[in-house]
Design a protein around this motif. Sequence first.
Motif: not given
Length: 775
Positions: A386-397
Amino acid sequence: MAEAHQAVAFQFTITPEGIDLQLSYQALNLIYRSGVRSWKKRVSRMRNRVIKGVFPASPSSWLFVAIGILATMYMQSDPSMGLISKIQQHLPLSKRHTMLSALVFSTLLWLSLILALRFCLKLLLSYHQWMFEQHGRISNTTKIWVTLVRLFSSQKPLLYSYQTSLPHLPVPAIKDTLSRYLESVRPLLEDTQYKRMTDLANQFESNLGNRLQRYLKLKALWATNYVSDWWEEYIYLRSRGPIMVNSNYYGMDFLYVTPTPVQAARAGNTVTALLLYRRKVNREELKPSRVPGTDIPLCAAQCERMFNTTRTPGVETGNTHTHTHTHTHTAAYTYNVLQHWQDSEFVAVYHRGRYFKLWVYRAGRLLSPREIEHQMQKILDDPSPPLPGEEKLGALTSGDRYQVIPWAQTRKQYFSSGVNKRSLDAIERSAFFVTLDTEDQGMEGDDPVGNLDRYAKSLLHGKCYDRWFDKSFSIVIYKNGKSGLNAEHSWADAPTVAHLWEYTLATDAFQLGYTEDGHCRGEVDRSLPHPQRLVWDIPSEVQTQVSSSLAVAQTLADDVDCHVFPFREFGKGRIKKCRISPDAFIQISLQLAYFRDRGGFCLTYEASMTRLFREGRTETVRSCSNESCAFIRALEDGEVRMQLLRRASEKHQNLYRMAMTGAGIDRHLFCLYVVSKYLGVESAFLKEVLSEPWRLSTSQTPVQQMELFDLKNHPDFVSLGGGFGPVADDGYGVSYIIVGEDMINFHVSSKITSHFICVNIKSRVCECFLWVLKF
């Protein structure tokens, strides 16, 4: 990028001999075939508009009317009583022909007949007395009504054919609503509390209530449905808390079987089945849903936003007056809107912290299941991190919607341009979201009971970042081939999603099928471009916000207790032999279970549909009644009386019918509350009513397409249904599905910190169910 190369149809270079033009015939062929698909869809939409526009007649009926008029004119008779001559006078001199004016009159007469037929159909569908008549004692009025409805239904309808003929939801009389409300809370209140509530209701009716009612009736005259738009906006889209667990719900795979253990293959067939369903929706080839066992149509409006839809956050400054639970501060807060795109030829896929854009059409052709499996396998085999910050990006939703820097502001500041916007667009504009999970789930294993509970929790919230909770629905394909679904609630209710999921499971297992080694059927075009890896540039500020949202979501997820159990001792067949409604029996059993678990009664919510009306959604059945409480008290005192049970069952059925036919309580009071907030007036009565907690929130998921499942020859292919999180922090959420004649599946949820234990409800429900075996 791979798809960029496919877009180049020709190349040219300038040489001393002139322009050297090099055409790519393969690319031109792809462009041609894609254009053909686009035009076919346009023609299909135009054709469907015509068919729906003349329903309940057919386009060919114009020919019969025209021939009839011309035949009577040939016989020296004027069926128009002089209108044809007047039409002829207003035609241009070059067009003053009797036949032309006769055809114009025939068209006008035909359109008038269509309007008359549609009005008659609307009157027929407004008749609901048939629901309240006892089986075997049907009145002559209802018999005539059934005949007429069948006559109007003889023309094969499209999915949306009935929409303009469905009646509007009526506004109940305020006196009736208040009377029914007071009756519903009587068993829950002491005498002094009940007297106080009665005084509040009477004061509300005599002062503010009638004023609010006038505004509501005005809206009912103007709007298609006086409830649905406010319900969608203020209950769902203006919600400030996490939608994960609190709003979204889930659906499970088959209970006993997994069609294939190959993850990519299950994804291939599931995605194909969903896209075939979307094709049926777009072409309106699905039969309109009907009340089971009747020809009465249900509103299909919720199907319109099933695919290519996402919930997007926005920012509004100032305080609000229209929330059920109002915040008094004036800081900026977030609200949401539903965005729907006409079409989408790709899906978004998440695997091991990476996001991919997977094209499922090529040159206007839907990829075969084997080709989609091949593409999914490419994603599974992709070793890139994953790119930096990509893995857990879905937590924004999945976190709160009103943090210091809410998802709306983060989206506007960091995802409105550049690579982040393109990648976010790929997710939000996709047909739907797919998660290729790295875990195994399902009932199989040494601990089937615990495995089912973990399976439910995984579908409800996952890791809190590996689903995109804002999408209309997300499909989850587990490592061992098990599947499931997580759906966002604002665009539709569970029966609409359940219909989609039933079709998907049946098509996957019985229509598409698998080879002996578990792979999808079909051929593979090896020239397919690789799935496109989405690119992100996530700054540290966004990563901080992701961590904050994830912490909120993880705390919520850790506090949720889920318990799933199939009840196999008996089902609706045995209950019906006792002359009791299966749904009423289950509801009374749940109240008895709650009474034994908590030592008292509580406000009980059962979801009922109002789709007999145009754009109808749900209404609340307050299933804790005086009759059900009387039966439970008698049972606890050692008096086993079937008469009390039947009386409670009949009361529940009547409450359910009233809710379905627009005579419910809670949506009316909710809309009165919204009007009061718009007018800036306070009502102590409405404020108290809408703040009452639903400690027992229940819902039945009906099986709508039993013809898709051959349970006699394939008894193991039964769905476990789905569930949802608890509505109250100190309460239970209970979903149940009646499967066939001999099985009922339950999904129970609660908050661990409230000490409401789901397993307790299981044991209590089983006790109550087994009680019926004595009779």
